[in-house]
Scaffold this active site. Structure first.
Site, PDB file in Angstrom:
ATOM      1  N   SER A  64       0.820  -1.216   0.000  1.00 27.07           N
ATOM      2  CA  SER A  64       0.000   0.000   0.000  1.00 27.07           C
ATOM      3  C   SER A  64       0.850   1.260   0.000  1.00 27.07           C
ATOM      4  O   SER A  64       2.023   1.249   0.363  1.00 27.07           O
ATOM      5  CB  SER A  64      -0.912   0.024   1.230  1.00 27.07           C
ATOM      6  OG  SER A  64      -1.599  -1.181   1.366  1.00 27.07           O
TER       7      SER A  64
HETATM    8  N1  SAH Z   1      -0.963  -4.950   3.927  1.00 28.34           N
HETATM    9  C1  SAH Z   1      -0.164  -5.262   2.755  1.00 28.34           C
HETATM   10  C2  SAH Z   1      -0.849  -4.915   1.450  1.00 28.34           C
HETATM   11  C3  SAH Z   1      -1.885  -5.862   1.158  1.00 28.34           C
HETATM   12  S1  SAH Z   1      -2.409  -6.085  -0.495  1.00 28.34           S
HETATM   13  C4  SAH Z   1       1.210  -4.622   2.818  1.00 28.34           C
HETATM   14  O1  SAH Z   1       1.484  -3.879   3.747  1.00 28.34           O
HETATM   15  O2  SAH Z   1       2.013  -4.923   1.936  1.00 28.34           O
HETATM   16  C5  SAH Z   1      -3.747  -7.165  -0.067  1.00 28.34           C
HETATM   17  C6  SAH Z   1      -3.348  -8.549   0.336  1.00 28.34           C
HETATM   18  O3  SAH Z   1      -4.524  -9.194   0.805  1.00 28.34           O
HETATM   19  C7  SAH Z   1      -2.825  -9.389  -0.821  1.00 28.34           C
HETATM   20  O4  SAH Z   1      -1.582  -9.926  -0.502  1.00 28.34           O
HETATM   21  C8  SAH Z   1      -3.877 -10.469  -0.968  1.00 28.34           C
HETATM   22  O5  SAH Z   1      -3.373 -11.719  -1.386  1.00 28.34           O
HETATM   23  C9  SAH Z   1      -4.458 -10.553   0.432  1.00 28.34           C
HETATM   24  N2  SAH Z   1      -5.803 -11.125   0.529  1.00 28.34           N
HETATM   25  C10 SAH Z   1      -6.859 -10.961  -0.319  1.00 28.34           C
HETATM   26  N3  SAH Z   1      -7.923 -11.653   0.117  1.00 28.34           N
HETATM   27  C11 SAH Z   1      -7.548 -12.280   1.273  1.00 28.34           C
HETATM   28  C12 SAH Z   1      -8.210 -13.152   2.180  1.00 28.34           C
HETATM   29  N4  SAH Z   1      -9.462 -13.554   1.997  1.00 28.34           N
HETATM   30  N5  SAH Z   1      -7.513 -13.608   3.247  1.00 28.34           N
HETATM   31  C13 SAH Z   1      -6.220 -13.228   3.449  1.00 28.34           C
HETATM   32  N6  SAH Z   1      -5.547 -12.415   2.615  1.00 28.34           N
HETATM   33  C14 SAH Z   1      -6.197 -11.933   1.537  1.00 28.34           C
END
Ligand code: SAH
Length: 217
Positions: free
Chosen positions: A64
C-alpha cells in the site's frame, strides 16, 4: 565525537510528506520512520521505496501507499496492550508498522509465497510479536480468539459478521469497503455498548479480498 548518521534525503521527504498530509500521531510517525520500506518492495523498485505510491509485489498484489498505511494505523488508535488482526499480509509492511505500536499482531495472507516472504522479512527486522498465518480472512481459525483492533488491507464488498464478531468491546475495525475494481471507502467500525458505530473516512483503492487460500504458490 561520533557524528550522527544523517537519514538519506528521500527518507526525510517521506516523513515530511506524511506530516504535510495530516499524520500527526507521533508514535505512528516514529513507527513509519523505524521500519525500512525498502526491505518490503521488490528489488527492482528499491529506488521508489520512499515515494508515496503503492507498488506491485509478487502474486499480482500490492504494497500500500505509505500515506494510507500511516492513516489507517492512526485511525486504529493503538495502545501497547492491544492484540491486532490484519487481513492481507502482502509484503508484511503494514504488519511491521503495527508491531511497533501494540502487543501482538496476527496477520493472515491467502498466498503461501507472500506469507512465507513476509514472515522471513519480519523476523530479520526483529518484529517478533507478529504471527503470519497462511489462511483466509473470510474464514478465520476458530482458535485465533478476539481482537482489540482489526485492519483489513484488501477491498471487501461488505464487512462480514464473522469478522466483526471477533472485535472486543470498544474495539475498532478499519476496512476498505466497496466494489472490487473501483474506488472503495475506508470504513471505521467501533464496537460500542449500543452496537457497531460506522463512519466513512476517505476514498481508497485496494486489491480485492478473495475467498479461500490461493491455489498458485
Ligand atoms: N498490507 C499489505 C498490502 C496488502 S495487499 C502490505 O502492507 O504490503 C492485499 C493482500 O490481501 C494481498 O496480498 C492479498 O493476497 C491478500 N488477501 C486478499 N484476500 C484475502 C483473504 N481472503 N484472506 C487473506 N488475505 C487476503
Amino acid at each position: 565525537m561520533p557524528t550522527a548518521e544523517k537519514p538519506p534525503p528521500e527518507k526525510m521527504m517521506f516523513q515530511l510528506n506524511l506530516r504535510r498530509r495530516g499524520i500527526s500521531d507521533q508514535a505512528v510517525l516514529r513507527a513509519m520512520e523505524a521500519i525500512p520500506r525498502d526491505a518490503f518492495v521488490e528489488p527492482s523498485d528499491r529506488r521508489h521505496a520512499y515515494d508515496d505510491t503503492a507498488l506491485g509485489i509478487a502474486c499480482g498484489q500490492t504494497i500500500s501507499q505509505p500515506f494510507v498505511v500511516a492513516y489507517m494505523t492512526e485511525q486504529l488508535q493503538l495502545r501497547g496492550e492491544h492484540r491486532v488482526l490484519e487481513i492481507g499480509t502482502g509484503s508484511g509492511y503494514q504488519a511491521a508498522i503495527l508491531s511497533k505500536l501494540c502487543r501482538q499482531v496476527v496477520s493472515i495472507e491467502r498466498f503461501r509465497m507472500l506469507a512465507d516472504t513476509a514472515r522471513k522479512r519480519l523476523k530479520q527486522l526483529h518484529c517478533d510479536n507478529v504471527e503470519v498465518l497462511l489462511g483466509d480472512g473470510f474464514d478465520i481459525p476458530a482458535d485465533a480468539g478476539q481482537f482489540d483492533r482489526i485492519i483489513v488491507t484488501a477491498a471487501m464488498v461488505e464487512i462480514p459478521d464473522a469478522l466483526t464478531r471477533r472485535l472486543e468491546g470498544g474495539g475498532i475495525l478499519i476496512a476498505p469497503v466497496g466494489p472490487h475494481n473501483g474506488v472503495q471507502t475506508l470504513v471505521r467500525l467501533v464496537r460500542t455498548d449500543a452496537g457497531l458505530e460506522r463512519k466513512a473516512l476517505v476514498d481508497v483503492r485496494f486489491v480485492p479480498a478473495l475467498p479461500g487460500i490461493a491455489r498458485e504458490l
